[in-house]
Design a protein around this motif. Structure first.
Motif, PDB file in Angstrom:
ATOM      1  N   LYS A  59       0.834  -1.208   0.000  1.00  0.00           N
ATOM      2  CA  LYS A  59       0.000   0.000   0.000  1.00  0.00           C
ATOM      3  C   LYS A  59       0.867   1.255   0.000  1.00  0.00           C
ATOM      4  CE  LYS A  59      -3.821  -2.277   2.367  1.00  0.00           C
ATOM      5  NZ  LYS A  59      -4.570  -2.391   3.627  1.00  0.00           N
ATOM      6  N   GLN A  63       1.279   4.350  -2.889  1.00  0.00           N
ATOM      7  CA  GLN A  63       1.184   5.783  -2.569  1.00  0.00           C
ATOM      8  C   GLN A  63       2.522   6.501  -2.745  1.00  0.00           C
ATOM      9  OE1 GLN A  63      -0.564   6.415   1.303  1.00  0.00           O
ATOM     10  NE2 GLN A  63      -2.312   5.102   0.859  1.00  0.00           N
ATOM     11  N   GLU A  65       5.260   6.072  -0.878  1.00  0.00           N
ATOM     12  CA  GLU A  65       5.821   6.380   0.445  1.00  0.00           C
ATOM     13  C   GLU A  65       6.821   5.326   0.923  1.00  0.00           C
ATOM     14  OE1 GLU A  65       5.376   9.159   1.839  1.00  0.00           O
ATOM     15  OE2 GLU A  65       3.554   9.944   0.936  1.00  0.00           O
ATOM     16  N   VAL A  74      -0.188   5.205   6.376  1.00  0.00           N
ATOM     17  CA  VAL A  74      -0.685   4.553   5.163  1.00  0.00           C
ATOM     18  C   VAL A  74      -1.839   3.647   5.564  1.00  0.00           C
ATOM     19  CG1 VAL A  74      -0.117   2.951   3.304  1.00  0.00           C
ATOM     20  CG2 VAL A  74       1.579   4.625   4.052  1.00  0.00           C
ATOM     21  N   SER A  75      -3.022   3.934   5.078  1.00  0.00           N
ATOM     22  CA  SER A  75      -4.226   3.147   5.396  1.00  0.00           C
ATOM     23  C   SER A  75      -4.413   2.966   6.900  1.00  0.00           C
ATOM     24  CB  SER A  75      -4.163   1.788   4.713  1.00  0.00           C
ATOM     25  OG  SER A  75      -4.143   1.935   3.314  1.00  0.00           O
TER      26      SER A  75
END
Length: 164
Positions: A59, A63, A65, A74-75
């Motif tokens: 994830k 993004q 990152e 993140v999430s």
């Protein structure tokens, strides 16, 4: 008079009952089911950590990152270099575990990306005097998760089964 050979049915039943009682009382002394269960639980948690770390990294990569040396969410999971941090907002959030089932202790070095934070997870009730700021209070029967300090590395995850 005729000599009898063998045992009567009553004698055989008494012997079987006595052996059964001995087996039930002696078996727990030789078989440590609870320790084996704790070790299996730790191995399962290690696998869950591996999976959660890879999922969060994917994830973070989406993004952009995954190379960030500072804390990035993140999430809903706090990350460093794309992997969950060894903090409550990091690996614990990524695992989505019931924290009441675990004694969890963290170090928070407050210097993301250069000094690794550490989290130790132990089944609840194994270790005494748990604090959330000093991971050294958990000394046996735990899974340890150590932050990534450079991009491209995977978090260090290890299992200690001493004292389980």
């Amino acid at each position: 008079m005729k000599a009898h050979k063998g045992f009567t049915l009553i004698e055989l039943i008494i012997v079987i009952v006595v052996l059964g009682i001995l087996a039930v009382s002696a078996a727990p002394q030789f078989i440590n089911f609870s320790g084996d269960a704790r070790e299996a639980t730790l191995d399962g948690l290690k696998g869950a950590m591996n999976g959660a770390a890879r999922s969060v990294y994917a994830k973070a990569a989406i993004q952009g990152e995954e190379d960030s040396s500072s804390y990035v969410t993140v999430s809903g999971v706090e990350t460093v270099y794309g992997y969950p941090t060894a903090l409550a907002a990091g690996i614990t959030a990524a695992l989505q575990i019931e924290t009441a089932d675990w004694d969890i202790a963290y170090t928070d070095n407050s210097d993301p990306g250069s000094t690794a934070n550490t989290a130790r997870f132990s089944p609840a009730g194994i270790n005494d005097s748990i604090t959330t700021t000093d991971h050294t209070t958990i000394t046996e029967c735990y899974v340890e998760y150590i932050d990534v300090t450079t991009a491209g590395n995977f978090p260090a995850i290890s299992v200690v089964t001493t004292g389980c």
